[in-house]
Write a protein that holds these residues in place. Structure first.
Motif, mmCIF file in Angstrom:
data_model
loop_
_atom_site.group_PDB
_atom_site.id
_atom_site.type_symbol
_atom_site.label_atom_id
_atom_site.label_comp_id
_atom_site.label_asym_id
_atom_site.label_seq_id
_atom_site.Cartn_x
_atom_site.Cartn_y
_atom_site.Cartn_z
ATOM 1 N N LEU A 76 51.915 32.609 33.552
ATOM 2 C CA LEU A 76 51.552 31.556 34.494
ATOM 3 C C LEU A 76 52.365 31.645 35.790
ATOM 4 O O LEU A 76 51.791 31.494 36.877
ATOM 5 C CB LEU A 76 51.702 30.177 33.839
ATOM 6 C CG LEU A 76 50.734 29.893 32.680
ATOM 7 C CD1 LEU A 76 50.925 28.468 32.155
ATOM 8 C CD2 LEU A 76 49.283 30.100 33.112
ATOM 9 N N PRO A 77 53.691 31.886 35.749
ATOM 10 C CA PRO A 77 54.434 32.062 37.012
ATOM 11 C C PRO A 77 53.915 33.236 37.840
ATOM 12 O O PRO A 77 53.832 33.149 39.070
ATOM 13 C CB PRO A 77 55.875 32.302 36.543
ATOM 14 C CG PRO A 77 55.963 31.625 35.211
ATOM 15 C CD PRO A 77 54.600 31.864 34.587
ATOM 16 N N SER A 78 53.537 34.337 37.160
ATOM 17 C CA SER A 78 53.014 35.500 37.879
ATOM 18 C C SER A 78 51.670 35.175 38.528
ATOM 19 O O SER A 78 51.398 35.585 39.667
ATOM 20 C CB SER A 78 52.851 36.677 36.915
ATOM 21 O OG SER A 78 52.299 37.796 37.583
ATOM 22 N N ILE A 79 50.831 34.428 37.812
ATOM 23 C CA ILE A 79 49.533 34.027 38.375
ATOM 24 C C ILE A 79 49.750 33.163 39.612
ATOM 25 O O ILE A 79 49.117 33.369 40.651
ATOM 26 C CB ILE A 79 48.704 33.269 37.319
ATOM 27 C CG1 ILE A 79 48.268 34.219 36.209
ATOM 28 C CG2 ILE A 79 47.488 32.608 37.965
ATOM 29 C CD1 ILE A 79 47.617 33.531 35.030
ATOM 30 N N LYS A 80 50.667 32.199 39.514
ATOM 31 C CA LYS A 80 50.916 31.299 40.646
ATOM 32 C C LYS A 80 51.445 32.059 41.857
ATOM 33 O O LYS A 80 51.079 31.760 42.999
ATOM 34 C CB LYS A 80 51.907 30.212 40.250
ATOM 35 C CG LYS A 80 52.147 29.181 41.349
ATOM 36 C CD LYS A 80 53.010 28.029 40.878
ATOM 37 C CE LYS A 80 53.177 27.001 41.991
ATOM 38 N NZ LYS A 80 53.985 25.842 41.571
ATOM 39 N N ASP A 81 52.280 33.075 41.627
ATOM 40 C CA ASP A 81 52.869 33.833 42.735
ATOM 41 C C ASP A 81 51.884 34.807 43.376
ATOM 42 O O ASP A 81 51.981 35.082 44.579
ATOM 43 C CB ASP A 81 54.093 34.623 42.239
ATOM 44 C CG ASP A 81 55.269 33.719 41.918
ATOM 45 O OD1 ASP A 81 55.276 32.567 42.385
ATOM 46 O OD2 ASP A 81 56.175 34.169 41.183
ATOM 47 N N ASN A 82 50.942 35.322 42.604
ATOM 48 C CA ASN A 82 50.112 36.426 43.078
ATOM 49 C C ASN A 82 48.657 36.078 43.377
ATOM 50 O O ASN A 82 48.015 36.776 44.174
ATOM 51 C CB ASN A 82 50.143 37.565 42.051
ATOM 52 C CG ASN A 82 51.510 38.195 41.922
ATOM 53 O OD1 ASN A 82 52.014 38.783 42.874
ATOM 54 N ND2 ASN A 82 52.138 38.064 40.763
ATOM 55 N N ILE A 83 48.130 35.031 42.772
ATOM 56 C CA ILE A 83 46.740 34.635 43.025
ATOM 57 C C ILE A 83 46.767 33.370 43.867
ATOM 58 O O ILE A 83 47.051 32.280 43.375
ATOM 59 C CB ILE A 83 45.961 34.403 41.714
ATOM 60 C CG1 ILE A 83 46.089 35.613 40.787
ATOM 61 C CG2 ILE A 83 44.497 34.109 42.028
ATOM 62 C CD1 ILE A 83 45.516 36.890 41.350
ATOM 63 N N ARG A 84 46.475 33.507 45.150
ATOM 64 C CA ARG A 84 46.645 32.391 46.080
ATOM 65 C C ARG A 84 45.355 31.603 46.324
ATOM 66 O O ARG A 84 45.370 30.619 47.052
ATOM 67 C CB ARG A 84 47.177 32.902 47.436
ATOM 68 C CG ARG A 84 48.313 33.912 47.344
ATOM 69 C CD ARG A 84 49.501 33.421 46.511
ATOM 70 N NE ARG A 84 50.179 32.317 47.112
ATOM 71 C CZ ARG A 84 51.167 32.433 48.003
ATOM 72 N NH1 ARG A 84 51.521 33.629 48.428
ATOM 73 N NH2 ARG A 84 51.763 31.362 48.481
ATOM 74 N N ASP A 85 44.245 32.064 45.745
ATOM 75 C CA ASP A 85 42.964 31.400 46.008
ATOM 76 C C ASP A 85 42.365 30.753 44.752
ATOM 77 O O ASP A 85 41.151 30.671 44.617
ATOM 78 C CB ASP A 85 41.963 32.380 46.634
ATOM 79 C CG ASP A 85 41.633 33.549 45.708
ATOM 80 O OD1 ASP A 85 42.374 33.766 44.725
ATOM 81 O OD2 ASP A 85 40.622 34.241 45.955
ATOM 82 N N ILE A 86 43.226 30.320 43.828
ATOM 83 C CA ILE A 86 42.721 29.622 42.637
ATOM 84 C C ILE A 86 41.983 28.358 43.054
ATOM 85 O O ILE A 86 40.906 28.045 42.551
ATOM 86 C CB ILE A 86 43.882 29.292 41.670
ATOM 87 C CG1 ILE A 86 44.492 30.585 41.112
ATOM 88 C CG2 ILE A 86 43.387 28.401 40.525
ATOM 89 C CD1 ILE A 86 45.717 30.378 40.251
ATOM 90 N N ALA A 87 42.565 27.626 43.987
ATOM 91 C CA ALA A 87 41.915 26.438 44.557
ATOM 92 C C ALA A 87 41.416 26.789 45.947
ATOM 93 O O ALA A 87 42.173 27.281 46.790
ATOM 94 C CB ALA A 87 42.896 25.271 44.623
ATOM 95 N N GLY A 88 40.133 26.553 46.182
ATOM 96 C CA GLY A 88 39.547 26.868 47.480
ATOM 97 C C GLY A 88 38.815 25.671 48.063
ATOM 98 O O GLY A 88 38.147 24.930 47.339
ATOM 99 N N MET A 89 38.966 25.485 49.368
ATOM 100 C CA MET A 89 38.279 24.401 50.085
ATOM 101 C C MET A 89 37.588 25.004 51.298
ATOM 102 O O MET A 89 38.220 25.661 52.120
ATOM 103 C CB MET A 89 39.272 23.328 50.515
ATOM 104 C CG MET A 89 38.668 22.200 51.339
ATOM 105 S SD MET A 89 37.571 21.111 50.412
ATOM 106 C CE MET A 89 38.759 20.243 49.364
ATOM 107 N N ARG A 90 36.263 24.769 51.402
ATOM 108 C CA ARG A 90 35.512 25.230 52.566
ATOM 109 C C ARG A 90 35.122 24.022 53.411
ATOM 110 O O ARG A 90 34.555 23.059 52.904
ATOM 111 C CB ARG A 90 34.260 25.991 52.148
ATOM 112 C CG ARG A 90 33.470 26.581 53.338
ATOM 113 C CD ARG A 90 32.215 27.268 52.860
ATOM 114 N NE ARG A 90 32.549 28.323 51.909
ATOM 115 C CZ ARG A 90 31.648 28.865 51.080
ATOM 116 N NH1 ARG A 90 30.403 28.430 51.075
ATOM 117 N NH2 ARG A 90 32.024 29.824 50.251
ATOM 118 N N ILE A 91 35.463 24.094 54.694
ATOM 119 C CA ILE A 91 35.150 23.015 55.634
ATOM 120 C C ILE A 91 34.159 23.560 56.646
ATOM 121 O O ILE A 91 34.426 24.558 57.316
ATOM 122 C CB ILE A 91 36.421 22.526 56.353
ATOM 123 C CG1 ILE A 91 37.487 22.093 55.346
ATOM 124 C CG2 ILE A 91 36.093 21.381 57.307
ATOM 125 C CD1 ILE A 91 38.852 21.826 55.963
#
Length: 245
Positions: A76-91
């Protein structure tokens, strides 16, 4: 499965669930911020720069595929550090200027931390893709801790969004093997969308200037304010105290 294994599985499941919930809460908090900006801007300027928003949460399966593809260790720490687009918002906005206006408003909020900017409007991708991408950290308050959660924010006009959506569908249909002729046509279509954006922005500016000139003569509305669906008359005593009368 033994009782001990079952308990360990439950603990792991809860840990993964809380991890994903933090990103979901980050999107909820971000959406609230956007709603406040939309309402305030509408009241102050009689205009809403945000046409609509759409949030997206990556699935655990999609996250794992990306981790394996990039060769990162699975934790989980590795995922948080390396995957930056888990949450996405399009405006999605009406005009190009609105994109940078919204970006500035978000960056001025003290609890948001800007991590990265990719401006594909001033520097479009070779295929014609245009959008402003921001990586923003937002605080999420859990029951026992505070998390700084990264949200990828994409801000684009209606024309940019329309082009990107159709371009994605075409690539999906051809399984990434798009003929060269169609690639050139897609690029031409992107240029046409940009020309339309610039023309509509010019028209909007001219109409706004005309409206402002017309509004200067309506003094009766100066002593009134509207909050949500309620209209209030400003007391003369209050205006005098504040130097308005």
């Amino acid at each position: 499965m033994s009782t001990n294994q079952m308990e360990q599985f439950k603990l792991l499941k809860n840990e993964i669930t809380r991890f994903m919930m933090a990103y979901k809460f980050a999107l909820d908090a971000f959406d609230t911020k956007l709603e406040i900006l939309k309402e305030e801007f509408q009241f102050l300027h009689d205009y809403n720069p945000i046409e609509h928003t759409k949030s997206r949460l990556k699935s655990p399966e999609s996250i794992m595929r990306k981790m394996y593809k990039k060769g990162f260790g699975i934790s989980l720490p590795s995922i948080k550090d390396n995957i930056r687009d888990i949450a996405g918002m399009r405006i999605t906005c009406s005009f190009i200027n609105d994109i940078y206006r919204i970006s500035d408003m978000l960056q001025s909020q003290s609890d948001l931390t800007l991590l990265e900017v990719k401006d594909y409007i001033r520097n479009p991708k070779p295929n014609g893709y245009r959008s402003l991408h921001l990586l923003i950290e937002i605080p999420v308050y859990m029951s026992d801790r505070q998390e700084q959660v990264c949200v990828e924010v994409q801000i684009r006009t209606i024309a940019m969004d329309f082009w990107a959506s159709l371009e994605h569908k075409i690539f999906y249909k051809y399984n990434q093997a798009v003929p060269t002729r169609l690639l050139q046509e897609l690029k031409t279509a992107a240029d046409s969308a940009t020309a339309l954006d610039l023309q509509m922005e010019r028209l909007h500016k001219e109409i706004t200037e005309i409206k402002e000139d017309q509004d200067q003569g309506s003094e009766g509305e100066l002593n009134q304010i509207r909050v949500s669906n309620q209209q209030f008359q400003l007391p003369e005593a209050l205006l005098r105290l504040m130097g308005g009368g």
